[in-house]
Design a protein around this motif. Structure first.
Motif, PDB file in Angstrom:
ATOM      1  N   GLN A  86      55.938  58.792  65.317  1.00 43.71           N
ATOM      2  CA  GLN A  86      55.822  57.454  64.755  1.00 43.71           C
ATOM      3  C   GLN A  86      55.321  56.439  65.772  1.00 43.71           C
ATOM      4  OE1 GLN A  86      56.602  56.881  61.517  1.00 43.71           O
ATOM      5  NE2 GLN A  86      57.592  58.861  61.091  1.00 43.71           N
ATOM      6  N   CYS A  87      54.601  55.429  65.268  1.00 41.61           N
ATOM      7  CA  CYS A  87      54.358  54.192  66.000  1.00 41.61           C
ATOM      8  C   CYS A  87      55.025  53.081  65.198  1.00 41.61           C
ATOM      9  CB  CYS A  87      52.867  53.914  66.140  1.00 41.61           C
ATOM     10  SG  CYS A  87      52.035  54.951  67.353  1.00 41.61           S
ATOM     11  N   LEU A  88      55.831  52.274  65.867  1.00 43.24           N
ATOM     12  CA  LEU A  88      56.592  51.226  65.191  1.00 43.24           C
ATOM     13  C   LEU A  88      56.239  49.849  65.735  1.00 43.24           C
ATOM     14  CD1 LEU A  88      60.275  52.609  65.072  1.00 43.24           C
ATOM     15  CD2 LEU A  88      58.538  52.735  63.282  1.00 43.24           C
ATOM     16  N   MET A  89      55.882  48.951  64.846  1.00 39.46           N
ATOM     17  CA  MET A  89      55.865  47.534  65.173  1.00 39.46           C
ATOM     18  C   MET A  89      57.198  46.976  64.675  1.00 39.46           C
ATOM     19  SD  MET A  89      53.633  44.413  63.563  1.00 39.46           S
ATOM     20  CE  MET A  89      54.139  42.707  63.833  1.00 39.46           C
ATOM     21  N   VAL A  94      59.247  61.443  68.532  1.00 36.79           N
ATOM     22  CA  VAL A  94      58.542  60.652  69.534  1.00 36.79           C
ATOM     23  C   VAL A  94      58.115  59.369  68.843  1.00 36.79           C
ATOM     24  CG1 VAL A  94      56.360  61.908  69.113  1.00 36.79           C
ATOM     25  CG2 VAL A  94      56.635  60.486  71.162  1.00 36.79           C
ATOM     26  N   ILE A  95      58.524  58.241  69.417  1.00 35.92           N
ATOM     27  CA  ILE A  95      58.303  56.939  68.798  1.00 35.92           C
ATOM     28  C   ILE A  95      57.740  55.988  69.840  1.00 35.92           C
ATOM     29  CG2 ILE A  95      59.414  54.974  67.666  1.00 35.92           C
ATOM     30  CD1 ILE A  95      61.662  57.078  66.876  1.00 35.92           C
ATOM     31  N   LEU A  96      56.546  55.471  69.581  1.00 37.23           N
ATOM     32  CA  LEU A  96      55.992  54.393  70.392  1.00 37.23           C
ATOM     33  C   LEU A  96      56.367  53.088  69.712  1.00 37.23           C
ATOM     34  CD1 LEU A  96      54.235  56.922  71.201  1.00 37.23           C
ATOM     35  CD2 LEU A  96      52.419  55.279  71.734  1.00 37.23           C
ATOM     36  N   GLY A 110      61.147  51.435  57.502  1.00 31.76           N
ATOM     37  CA  GLY A 110      60.048  50.492  57.618  1.00 31.76           C
ATOM     38  C   GLY A 110      58.929  50.775  56.635  1.00 31.76           C
ATOM     39  N   ALA A 111      58.035  49.810  56.517  1.00 32.16           N
ATOM     40  CA  ALA A 111      56.893  49.922  55.619  1.00 32.16           C
ATOM     41  C   ALA A 111      55.783  50.726  56.291  1.00 32.16           C
ATOM     42  CB  ALA A 111      56.393  48.531  55.245  1.00 32.16           C
ATOM     43  N   GLU A 112      55.282  51.744  55.608  1.00 32.70           N
ATOM     44  CA  GLU A 112      54.213  52.571  56.190  1.00 32.70           C
ATOM     45  C   GLU A 112      52.867  51.885  55.994  1.00 32.70           C
ATOM     46  OE1 GLU A 112      52.249  57.025  55.714  1.00 32.70           O
ATOM     47  OE2 GLU A 112      54.338  56.694  55.127  1.00 32.70           O
ATOM     48  N   ILE A 113      52.113  51.780  57.088  1.00 34.44           N
ATOM     49  CA  ILE A 113      50.820  51.104  57.103  1.00 34.44           C
ATOM     50  C   ILE A 113      49.750  52.097  57.525  1.00 34.44           C
ATOM     51  CG2 ILE A 113      49.525  49.130  58.009  1.00 34.44           C
ATOM     52  CD1 ILE A 113      52.097  48.323  56.551  1.00 34.44           C
ATOM     53  N   THR A 114      48.615  52.058  56.874  1.00 35.44           N
ATOM     54  CA  THR A 114      47.499  52.923  57.268  1.00 35.44           C
ATOM     55  C   THR A 114      46.817  52.349  58.506  1.00 35.44           C
ATOM     56  OG1 THR A 114      47.098  53.639  54.999  1.00 35.44           O
ATOM     57  CG2 THR A 114      45.277  53.885  56.557  1.00 35.44           C
ATOM     58  N   ASP A 115      46.634  53.183  59.507  1.00 35.60           N
ATOM     59  CA  ASP A 115      45.894  52.804  60.706  1.00 35.60           C
ATOM     60  C   ASP A 115      45.063  54.006  61.135  1.00 35.60           C
ATOM     61  OD1 ASP A 115      45.645  52.717  63.856  1.00 35.60           O
ATOM     62  OD2 ASP A 115      45.931  50.638  63.185  1.00 35.60           O
ATOM     63  N   PHE A 122      50.150  60.696  63.895  1.00 32.77           N
ATOM     64  CA  PHE A 122      51.289  59.782  63.910  1.00 32.77           C
ATOM     65  C   PHE A 122      51.264  58.891  62.666  1.00 32.77           C
ATOM     66  CE2 PHE A 122      51.726  61.231  68.096  1.00 32.77           C
ATOM     67  CZ  PHE A 122      52.852  60.692  68.711  1.00 32.77           C
ATOM     68  N   THR A 123      52.434  58.459  62.239  1.00 32.12           N
ATOM     69  CA  THR A 123      52.570  57.482  61.165  1.00 32.12           C
ATOM     70  C   THR A 123      52.785  56.106  61.778  1.00 32.12           C
ATOM     71  OG1 THR A 123      53.568  59.142  59.715  1.00 32.12           O
ATOM     72  CG2 THR A 123      53.925  56.839  59.125  1.00 32.12           C
ATOM     73  N   TYR A 124      52.180  55.102  61.175  1.00 29.46           N
ATOM     74  CA  TYR A 124      52.363  53.720  61.647  1.00 29.46           C
ATOM     75  C   TYR A 124      53.261  52.984  60.671  1.00 29.46           C
ATOM     76  CZ  TYR A 124      51.229  48.936  63.114  1.00 29.46           C
ATOM     77  OH  TYR A 124      51.300  47.646  63.548  1.00 29.46           O
TER      78      TYR A 124
END
Length: 227
Positions: A165-168, A102-104, A201-206, A214-216
């Motif tokens: 995941q959440c992806l920018m 599941v990816i936002l 992608g680069a993993e960012i803490t949120d 979820f991972t950002y």
């Protein structure tokens, strides 16, 4: 699956009274495809032709135009006013193996280099996002995730996914003006960004996104998210 949960459970949970709300979604079994930041209806694009690239798909994928769906939920006003929404939700699942994705996704772009993604965004005279498009994307994704996870059946559906995941996803465009291209060489920034966002992608803490399990990640166009 997700489109049914939105049309039924989401509408009931939030007591949406807007008439004729529809879910724009597409399914695909393509091994590789792109999405782009565009209005409804969804278009599944060839690899590299959009702003976010997926590859390695071995199952059916459902793509929901979440931004369009939320835009239709205009009543009641308490729900609609100022509610942030990401562009897409991408879901897949191999039910028998209790695996899936599941990816936002929130898609954006900048001119010249990634430094322009950090430029503050103003609304009139007011500072809306001090952290620029980086901050805006994180808030769009975080609030979208919180809105979805409040619906019990959607939360259960997401929680059984192995990959959450959440992806920018961002695209760096070159300047049209030759002088600006000379003063702001894009390739230098692309090399830096490519090193930071290789693979998925680069993993960012949120804090908000991570609190839901979820991972950002931030991913540059030209890199591929592996399904």
């Amino acid at each position: 699956m997700l489109n049914d949960l939105l049309r039924k459970d989401f509408i009931v949970h939030y007591n949406i009274t807007s008439k004729d709300v529809v879910v724009d979604y597409q399914t695909t079994a393509a091994e590789e495809f792109d999405l782009d930041d565009m209005p409804s209806p969804i278009k599944i694009l060839p690899l590299g032709k959009g702003g976010l690239s997926f590859e390695g798909n071995s199952e059916q994928i459902e793509v929901v135009h979440y931004e369009d769906f939320i835009a239709q939920c205009k009543k009641p006003q308490v729900f609609a006013n100022g509610r942030k929404r990401c562009d897409y939700v991408v879901c897949s699942m191999r039910q028998a193996e209790n695996k899936g994705h599941v990816i936002l996704a929130e898609l954006t772009s900048a001119l010249g280099g990634a430094y322009n993604l950090a430029r503050p965004i103003r609304k009139g005279q007011d500072l809306e996002y001090r952290g620029g498009k980086y901050e805006k994307a994180a808030k769009q994704l975080g609030e979208s995730l919180a809105t979805l996870m409040e619906v019990p059946t959607i939360r259960s559906y997401f929680n059984c996914m192995e990959d959450k995941q959440c992806l920018m996803a961002y695209k760096i465009n070159s300047y049209d003006d030759p002088l600006k291209r000379m003063l702001h060489p894009m390739d230098r920034y692309l090399m830096i960004e490519s090193a930071e966002t290789q693979n998925n992608g680069a993993e960012i803490t949120d804090v908000i996104i991570n609190s839901f399990g979820f991972t950002y990640r931030r991913i540059r166009h030209g890199a591929y998210y592996q399904l």
